[in-house]
Motif scaffolding. Structure first.
Motif, PDB file in Angstrom:
ATOM      1  N   GLU A  95      -5.720  -8.923  -0.860  1.00  0.00           N
ATOM      2  CA  GLU A  95      -4.127  -9.871  -0.719  1.00  0.00           C
ATOM      3  C   GLU A  95      -4.022 -11.139  -0.739  1.00  0.00           C
ATOM      4  O   GLU A  95      -2.533 -11.678   0.238  1.00  0.00           O
ATOM      5  N   CYS A  96      -4.756 -12.146  -0.255  1.00  0.00           N
ATOM      6  CA  CYS A  96      -5.160 -13.756  -0.219  1.00  0.00           C
ATOM      7  C   CYS A  96      -4.229 -14.358  -1.345  1.00  0.00           C
ATOM      8  O   CYS A  96      -4.088 -13.838  -3.087  1.00  0.00           O
ATOM      9  N   GLU A  97      -3.547 -14.995  -1.222  1.00  0.00           N
ATOM     10  CA  GLU A  97      -2.203 -15.643  -2.576  1.00  0.00           C
ATOM     11  C   GLU A  97      -3.800 -16.688  -3.158  1.00  0.00           C
ATOM     12  O   GLU A  97      -3.394 -16.923  -4.318  1.00  0.00           O
ATOM     13  N   CYS A  98      -4.582 -17.233  -2.972  1.00  0.00           N
ATOM     14  CA  CYS A  98      -5.303 -17.590  -3.825  1.00  0.00           C
ATOM     15  C   CYS A  98      -5.942 -17.117  -4.721  1.00  0.00           C
ATOM     16  O   CYS A  98      -5.625 -17.371  -6.005  1.00  0.00           O
ATOM     17  N   LYS A  99      -6.050 -15.879  -4.760  1.00  0.00           N
ATOM     18  CA  LYS A  99      -6.730 -14.795  -5.928  1.00  0.00           C
ATOM     19  C   LYS A  99      -7.099 -14.921  -6.888  1.00  0.00           C
ATOM     20  O   LYS A  99      -7.563 -15.249  -8.315  1.00  0.00           O
ATOM     21  N   SER A 100      -8.180 -15.735  -6.015  1.00  0.00           N
ATOM     22  CA  SER A 100      -9.528 -16.872  -6.650  1.00  0.00           C
ATOM     23  C   SER A 100     -10.533 -15.647  -6.224  1.00  0.00           C
ATOM     24  O   SER A 100     -10.812 -15.156  -5.390  1.00  0.00           O
ATOM     25  N   GLU A 101     -11.525 -15.207  -6.977  1.00  0.00           N
ATOM     26  CA  GLU A 101     -13.436 -14.359  -7.184  1.00  0.00           C
ATOM     27  C   GLU A 101     -13.630 -15.226  -5.950  1.00  0.00           C
ATOM     28  O   GLU A 101     -13.981 -14.878  -5.353  1.00  0.00           O
ATOM     29  N   PHE A 102     -13.430 -16.365  -5.893  1.00  0.00           N
ATOM     30  CA  PHE A 102     -14.475 -17.132  -5.056  1.00  0.00           C
ATOM     31  C   PHE A 102     -13.719 -17.132  -3.762  1.00  0.00           C
ATOM     32  O   PHE A 102     -14.356 -17.505  -2.726  1.00  0.00           O
ATOM     33  N   GLY A 103     -12.514 -17.202  -3.359  1.00  0.00           N
ATOM     34  CA  GLY A 103     -11.877 -17.425  -1.656  1.00  0.00           C
ATOM     35  C   GLY A 103     -11.709 -18.812  -1.599  1.00  0.00           C
ATOM     36  O   GLY A 103     -12.300 -19.089  -2.578  1.00  0.00           O
ATOM     37  N   LEU A 106      -8.470 -18.840   3.374  1.00  0.00           N
ATOM     38  CA  LEU A 106      -7.469 -17.683   4.305  1.00  0.00           C
ATOM     39  C   LEU A 106      -8.181 -16.524   4.917  1.00  0.00           C
ATOM     40  O   LEU A 106      -7.594 -15.507   4.538  1.00  0.00           O
ATOM     41  N   CYS A 107      -9.300 -15.838   3.238  1.00  0.00           N
ATOM     42  CA  CYS A 107      -9.968 -15.310   2.992  1.00  0.00           C
ATOM     43  C   CYS A 107     -12.087 -15.431   2.816  1.00  0.00           C
ATOM     44  O   CYS A 107     -12.529 -14.707   2.701  1.00  0.00           O
ATOM     45  N   ARG A 108     -12.279 -16.537   3.263  1.00  0.00           N
ATOM     46  CA  ARG A 108     -13.496 -16.371   3.298  1.00  0.00           C
ATOM     47  C   ARG A 108     -14.345 -18.135   4.249  1.00  0.00           C
ATOM     48  O   ARG A 108     -13.563 -18.822   4.646  1.00  0.00           O
ATOM     49  N   VAL A 109     -15.167 -17.662   5.025  1.00  0.00           N
ATOM     50  CA  VAL A 109     -15.587 -18.351   6.410  1.00  0.00           C
ATOM     51  C   VAL A 109     -16.535 -18.462   5.951  1.00  0.00           C
ATOM     52  O   VAL A 109     -17.658 -17.829   5.212  1.00  0.00           O
ATOM     53  N   THR A 110     -17.675 -19.686   5.380  1.00  0.00           N
ATOM     54  CA  THR A 110     -18.794 -20.065   5.088  1.00  0.00           C
ATOM     55  C   THR A 110     -19.574 -20.423   6.724  1.00  0.00           C
ATOM     56  O   THR A 110     -19.672 -21.106   7.343  1.00  0.00           O
ATOM     57  N   LEU A 111     -21.108 -19.442   6.255  1.00  0.00           N
ATOM     58  CA  LEU A 111     -22.056 -19.623   7.429  1.00  0.00           C
ATOM     59  C   LEU A 111     -23.568 -20.420   7.027  1.00  0.00           C
ATOM     60  O   LEU A 111     -23.532 -20.071   5.467  1.00  0.00           O
ATOM     61  N   THR A 112     -24.035 -21.278   7.426  1.00  0.00           N
ATOM     62  CA  THR A 112     -25.140 -21.902   6.932  1.00  0.00           C
ATOM     63  C   THR A 112     -26.030 -21.294   7.769  1.00  0.00           C
ATOM     64  O   THR A 112     -26.687 -21.259   8.762  1.00  0.00           O
ATOM     65  N   LEU A 113     -27.251 -21.256   6.873  1.00  0.00           N
ATOM     66  CA  LEU A 113     -29.026 -21.561   7.877  1.00  0.00           C
ATOM     67  C   LEU A 113     -29.740 -22.149   7.350  1.00  0.00           C
ATOM     68  O   LEU A 113     -29.998 -22.601   5.456  1.00  0.00           O
ATOM     69  N   ARG A 161     -16.517 -12.480   4.552  1.00  0.00           N
ATOM     70  CA  ARG A 161     -14.987 -12.102   4.008  1.00  0.00           C
ATOM     71  C   ARG A 161     -14.602 -11.014   4.684  1.00  0.00           C
ATOM     72  O   ARG A 161     -14.728  -9.772   5.236  1.00  0.00           O
ATOM     73  N   LEU A 162     -12.863 -10.284   4.742  1.00  0.00           N
ATOM     74  CA  LEU A 162     -12.780  -9.654   5.388  1.00  0.00           C
ATOM     75  C   LEU A 162     -12.368  -7.866   4.375  1.00  0.00           C
ATOM     76  O   LEU A 162     -13.410  -8.644   3.196  1.00  0.00           O
ATOM     77  N   GLY A 163     -12.962  -7.103   4.776  1.00  0.00           N
ATOM     78  CA  GLY A 163     -12.942  -5.918   4.329  1.00  0.00           C
ATOM     79  C   GLY A 163     -13.224  -4.634   4.848  1.00  0.00           C
ATOM     80  O   GLY A 163     -12.922  -4.748   6.082  1.00  0.00           O
ATOM     81  N   LYS A 164     -13.516  -3.398   4.386  1.00  0.00           N
ATOM     82  CA  LYS A 164     -12.860  -2.120   4.713  1.00  0.00           C
ATOM     83  C   LYS A 164     -14.057  -0.486   4.787  1.00  0.00           C
ATOM     84  O   LYS A 164     -14.911  -0.999   3.742  1.00  0.00           O
TER      85      LYS A 164
END
Ligand code: SF4
Ligand code: SF4
Ligand SMILES: [Zn+2]
Length: 290
Positions: A95-103, A106-113, A161-164
């Motif tokens: 549903e994100c406006e970016c319409k990008s597969e990568f995100g 607004l639709c992706r959060v990056t976590l690093t380790l 990402r958000l998911g169901k």
């Protein structure tokens, strides 16, 4: 909030629904819901399990992994780490406006380790993940991800990402969600001689013998197993266990991704939306038929 009564009007339900909070803390909630039926309760349960979104790691880029664990297993484990979810700031990728597969942000959060076992063997915990958003972090810092032997390293980037839940169990915001009928116990004072057999057999300690009188001391614990009625020596049992029509106890246990009340509110919003869509489709079909 315990014991408060809320009146909720949900679209598609012709009368008001009464909700009483029986128990609540930051993870669990138990409600008494009246004036609803089984299909409604089941719809709510299924929506919570499959439609209420939450955050989970969905993609992992492994930069370096010298542990004995395969990349895929580490990625799978990271996916199952419950993440605190900020539902108001993020959109579902589809549903994100970016319409990008990568995100986008607004639709992706990056976590690093980035960890290395310098001193000797050590476990790597979920708390060592660094998130770009302090509101989207693991629910617990103590979830083991992998164990590193001396000089082994693990460096990765994980994208949440958000998911169901209907797409993957990692997106279920609850670890438990169930309902049961609200019990009703009647004891005939005429027939009952207070022999105490029903009290002894009850596995949930629902009944007590007080001054030669059987009393219900913990009605909500009753599982409707009927052991008490079967143990009663009277020809016609002096105790009758049944349930109230259209009253249910609904319990849910959050994974910690969302608060229990937010999960409930989201589920009701989704059910309301689905019923509106269903109604508009029925209207369209009807007008097509005319
Ligand atoms: S139905 Fe089962 S749980 Fe309920 S009071 Fe009787 S014995 Fe106890
Ligand atoms: S077993 Fe029957 S008679 Fe005995 S105390 Fe219970 S209800 Fe009364
Ligand atoms: Zn986006």
């Amino acid at each position: 909030m315990n014991g408060t009564t809320v009146i909720l009007v949900c679209y598609g339900v012709s009368k008001q629904v009464e909700i009483k909070v029986l128990e609540k803390d930051d993870r669990n909630m138990r409600l008494l819901i009246r004036d609803v039926d089984v299909p409604y309760m089941n719809a709510l349960r299924r929506i919570i399990l499959s439609e209420v979104p939450c955050m989970a790691v969905d993609e992992v880029v492994i930069l370096e992994n010298s542990s004995v664990m395969q990349d895929e297993t580490i990625a799978h484990r990271l996916g199952l780490v419950p993440l605190k979810t900020d539902l108001d700031s993020y959109s579902l990728p589809e549903e994100c406006e970016c319409k990008s597969e990568f995100g986008c942000n607004l639709c992706r959060v990056t976590l690093t380790l980035d960890v290395e076992a310098k001193e000797g063997t050590r476990p790597v915990y979920s708390g060592e993940l660094t998130s770009e958003n302090k509101d989207v972090v693991p629910v617990s810092d103590k979830i083991p991800v992998v164990k590193l032997a001396k000089e082994q390293k693990l460096r990765l980037e994980a994208y949440a990402r958000l998911g169901k839940g209907k797409n993957h169990a990692k997106w279920q915001p609850v670890s438990m969600c169930a309902y049961k009928y609200y019990p009703k116990i009647e004891i005939s004072s005429k027939n009952c001689d207070a022999c105490g057999k029903c009290v002894e057999i009850c596995p949930k300690r629902v009944l007590a013998n007080k001054d030669k009188k059987i009393e219900v001391v913990d009605l909500l614990a009753c599982t409707l197993c009927q052991d008490c009625a079967e143990a009663c020596p009277k020809d016609k049992p002096a105790i009758k266990v049944s349930w109230e029509d259209n009253a249910f106890m609904f319990g849910l246990e959050s994974t910690g991704a969302l608060s229990p009340e937010r999960i409930m509110a989201e589920a009701i919003k989704i059910l309301d939306k689905q019923l509106k869509e269903f109604e508009s489709q029925v209207k369209v079909k009807k007008s097509e038929a005319n």
